[in-house]
Design an enzyme around this catalytic site. Sequence first.
Site, PDB file in Angstrom:
ATOM      1  N   GLY A 177       0.826  -1.198   0.000  1.00  0.00           N
ATOM      2  CA  GLY A 177       0.000   0.000   0.000  1.00  0.00           C
ATOM      3  C   GLY A 177       0.864   1.252   0.000  1.00  0.00           C
ATOM      4  CB  CYS A 178       0.466   4.567  -1.595  1.00  0.00           C
ATOM      5  SG  CYS A 178      -1.179   5.027  -1.053  1.00  0.00           S
TER       6      CYS A 178
END
Lengths: 342, 342, 342, 342
Positions: free
Chosen positions: B148-149
């Site tokens: 995930g970012c």
Amino acid sequence: MAKKIAIIGASGYTGAELIRLIATHPGMEIAALAANSSAGQSMAQVFPFLRHLDLPDLVTVDEVDFSAIDLAFCALPHKTSQQVIKALPKELKIVDLSADFRLQDPEAYRTWYGNDHAAVEMQGEAVYGLTEFYRDRIRTARLVAGTGCNAATGQFALRPLIAAGVIDLDEIILDMKCAVSGTGRGLRQDTLFAELSEGYHAYAVGGKHRHLGEFDQEFSALAGRPVRVQFTPHLLPANRGILSTCYLKGDAQAIHSTMEKAYADEPFVCVLPFGEPPSTHHVRGSNFVHIGVTGERIDGRAILVCVLDNLTKGSSGQAIQNANLMLGLDETEGLMMAPLFP
Amino acid sequence: MAKKIAIIGASGYTGAELIRLIATHPGMEIAALAANSSAGQSMAQVFPFLRHLDLPDLVTVDEVDFSAIDLAFCALPHKTSQQVIKALPKELKIVDLSADFRLQDPEAYRTWYGNDHAAVEMQGEAVYGLTEFYRDRIRTARLVAGTGCNAATGQFALRPLIAAGVIDLDEIILDMKCAVSGTGRGLRQDTLFAELSEGYHAYAVGGKHRHLGEFDQEFSALAGRPVRVQFTPHLLPANRGILSTCYLKGDAQAIHSTMEKAYADEPFVCVLPFGEPPSTHHVRGSNFVHIGVTGERIDGRAILVCVLDNLTKGSSGQAIQNANLMLGLDETEGLMMAPLFP
Amino acid sequence: MAKKIAIIGASGYTGAELIRLIATHPGMEIAALAANSSAGQSMAQVFPFLRHLDLPDLVTVDEVDFSAIDLAFCALPHKTSQQVIKALPKELKIVDLSADFRLQDPEAYRTWYGNDHAAVEMQGEAVYGLTEFYRDRIRTARLVAGTGCNAATGQFALRPLIAAGVIDLDEIILDMKCAVSGTGRGLRQDTLFAELSEGYHAYAVGGKHRHLGEFDQEFSALAGRPVRVQFTPHLLPANRGILSTCYLKGDAQAIHSTMEKAYADEPFVCVLPFGEPPSTHHVRGSNFVHIGVTGERIDGRAILVCVLDNLTKGSSGQAIQNANLMLGLDETEGLMMAPLFP
Amino acid sequence: MAKKIAIIGASGYTGAELIRLIATHPGMEIAALAANSSAGQSMAQVFPFLRHLDLPDLVTVDEVDFSAIDLAFCALPHKTSQQVIKALPKELKIVDLSADFRLQDPEAYRTWYGNDHAAVEMQGEAVYGLTEFYRDRIRTARLVAGTGCNAATGQFALRPLIAAGVIDLDEIILDMKCAVSGTGRGLRQDTLFAELSEGYHAYAVGGKHRHLGEFDQEFSALAGRPVRVQFTPHLLPANRGILSTCYLKGDAQAIHSTMEKAYADEPFVCVLPFGEPPSTHHVRGSNFVHIGVTGERIDGRAILVCVLDNLTKGSSGQAIQNANLMLGLDETEGLMMAPLFP
């Protein structure tokens, strides 16, 4: 072997944009970076976004050994540019991004820029750098004068139509919406975030913008008679992008097909299907031009909208496109990156 | 010969970003684009900024002939992704950009996502896609689960420090500032321009953001004991960028030198000189991570700031970095473009 | 009859904000506007948004007849402010918006501002201008020193908690997100639109921001022992607003009820229901403060978020609130305008 | 005693703007707020920026007791508005902010809106709500139809010129730059922050925007013969503001003096000195209109630029101005707040 490139005036936005593009250009290599006011600094200090690159430190123009350079980009402010270029080796290939060599007529230069040109003898030599229309001359040019970003936008919109005679030459209005990076990195109150964000205004209203000098020169030459357009720029809260809404008198369908024909083989210019308006969002950070043509409810009128990124196609991308030709490289080399969205 | 790539979920931002990057990737070629809801449309219709590319039209997943595909990127929403991937050919190489295969423990998955996993058997197979730390396993993986970012930003900041034991594991706070493209292209009132521009707010406050599941899994494994960090995301008026301000207890100089050592050979991660804070402006549109470490006036504390572009290094750039490894290409291929500034 | 007001330093953002607010204030009337650098100009020239008002032209400070003035706002840069105020009539009521009289200890002043104070004798006289906490002293004060915008945000967040002893005084972190108007109208490269839009960064990291002097003074006095907080400001692409995310150790519910109790009768401070985070969008252009308290998944911790408009409640609105008290007017007079949204 | 006001459609931007303005209006008091889709909610839930106000909760239209209401604002979407208004008590004073009663000719309505009007009988009764030009009729009207925000901008620009006969009626072009709040709070992909920020485009190009119906009706009536203007709207990355650049044929000085004369006594309309262009920055959040006139280098042409805030003067501010007249209050009451800058 990659061509050795020097950039003079590397501490401004167009200088940085040149480096951004050359960073992934397989045929070019940066050999020298000059910026008198920032000499001694690294590019990572001046533009931390270039920190990953292995670049020479900034030096003064005098410190550059031009004998080892294949081509120099000159990204200096106008007036400074002509003086620096005048002093460079006479055989050095140069793409100038300033306004200094765009106007061929010394008189016209004086009118728009308010001073005598310091290198009149080179004004005639310089080739106007709108690649799509001066390709052959650029290929063999020594000095190319990059088109202004507004002037480029307007010419992509109008040149084919003026050449084809499908619009009324006395009734051309260009309403331009310009992003702020076109004003440069200098300190100005009206380009502070707090002064620009969330609002917009017109400036240089009524025919005062200097890019009109380019329009007058180019359109009149093309038409074989004086052509004067109306052009009103507006400063908008965005970093990149010029959108020119052109109000024209002529047959919309003829205008559209003239444009489609003119740009059919151009790698960077895209004419959208009739009735579809383009957006600056779709060209940001790229060398592309998008053009849309729409009819008007009033018969005999058309609206043409043309967009490009002022720092790329309107300046540094165009400059590299020209340099590619001057250096015998493929015209599109290093320039086919897709726009950044969102 | 270029590897044949399929993108499933090509109508969202991460799908479009994959296409942007592959457009200039010499070792990849887009062979199929799937997006069930937009099937039948051209990419120029869905994303006009990709108009210059010669791309296949969008089809449904079922219409893709995966036998001709070397690797598929899956850029679907979570929950959908696991169901689609479950049905794909079992030998197909896949990089999943969703959250579906990031957590290896079915129980942890249920806790954070609120449902049973539809492809539990593949959860164990998937390799966690934070390239810099799972390089060897990714090289031979069939299914890679993109980080995930926010989780990537926090891990670039903390993994070397947790591994080296130079910070207090019970006193880690990550205050994140996130650009809006991370929320996707779906319609939401709080991501309308008029609702987001000119203001900001915290969300998922107090330990509710799902990327905490990734932090817990990874940091605990690294430390060999449970580690729970505090993480508060804030939504900011910008398109791209995550900035994580990490409040740490430990010796600032030791933290800085640990980071410098850890990333000395990494092509995409840059640790700035001590005391210099990074900016999201300097990584926009690129695959780079910038990290700065600063001391605090209170002894024994340090502040570490880590920035990256959520759509590139935080998602699609990272995915391509992983795919490069899985396909035997050079890890940095197609990813060395400079950031876009301004 | 309306009180006669002078504004010294009327050519900056806080000066203009004072005029904006006084324009609809029934109890105040602008009698003189001074700004040495712009003397001779009309306000419409300096701030065209005030064009509809019938205002006196700008003059130098020396030209103002202070005998006809009931109260002067001094909106000058720090260091300048102390010199100008020193020379003003000794009985004139003054609200100073600069940092010059916020610190009572000459030594602390020297530490944070790097010079000796030019009006040491007045440092003791000045009352700290955080109205909600110094109301009684402000009512009878001659010279009030407006709280810094970050310092105000942090104090609205923390004063009741420190006073009530419900948080660990050695573990307070304030992560602030600040809009750009707080940096003023002066020309700086980092506040140009092109440099700030679309990105963000931390600055003055590690305990270097001068507003820490105010925190130290106020929190230590309140606690009866030294209190030093961590405070990291971040510059964000927005015009107005400060959001402070406070990481605290203590019982979240106790923190929330302490805040609710503390501000129950305050007209400008609103404590949101437990668990609801505030947004700078909801206070823009107003004198309101919104505060939200949330629990953390880690026991014994809480997150408190506090927002206000730096130019209004953080500066000029607060100044008018103080002036209302000093002039015997109702404290909320002229300050109940609703925020501007969107 | 304050007049009792109902707002129907209080959950949209124009509804919220009405509340913002009435909050400090001494002559009005909100007695009922209706929004069928949000009935049962408090305004603090729908618009947290109004949290400080003591407002009635949202109810359905049916639940409102209109016998206790002095005037109702109707801020519903068009088509819905006509049906709701048709069912309201016949003696109730109403200011409608939708498009439903702006066109007096049922045929014109059908042409622009594509359906038959549901309350044809009331179309004739409604008075067009451009206060500065319909003041006398508005004073005694029962139903006033608020002018569209683009239509208002264009009419402030052109009405005096058409009336005075100083411009060529067949050569009028309005190039408009519009902020996004004019599109409302509904969910649309093109108004997401990520789709709109940092770029701009034209829409409804070629004479398709419905506000042209208002231009045709009003300008033709004024000229006593059909007048059709060109009008191209552009969507810009800003929350509030419309800027109309008008390309005119006529004598620039005559145009300027006609405008000065026409608006000499208007409290909300300001004609700038000749040659000075206005900015949307200078009217944000206010009820003011700024107009600038400039000459063109081509003889016989002029450029007029007109700006206003679409939500205030272009919609809710104008509505309150009309309501003031209808209720016998002073026309400027509650509307003299200064713009918000920056």
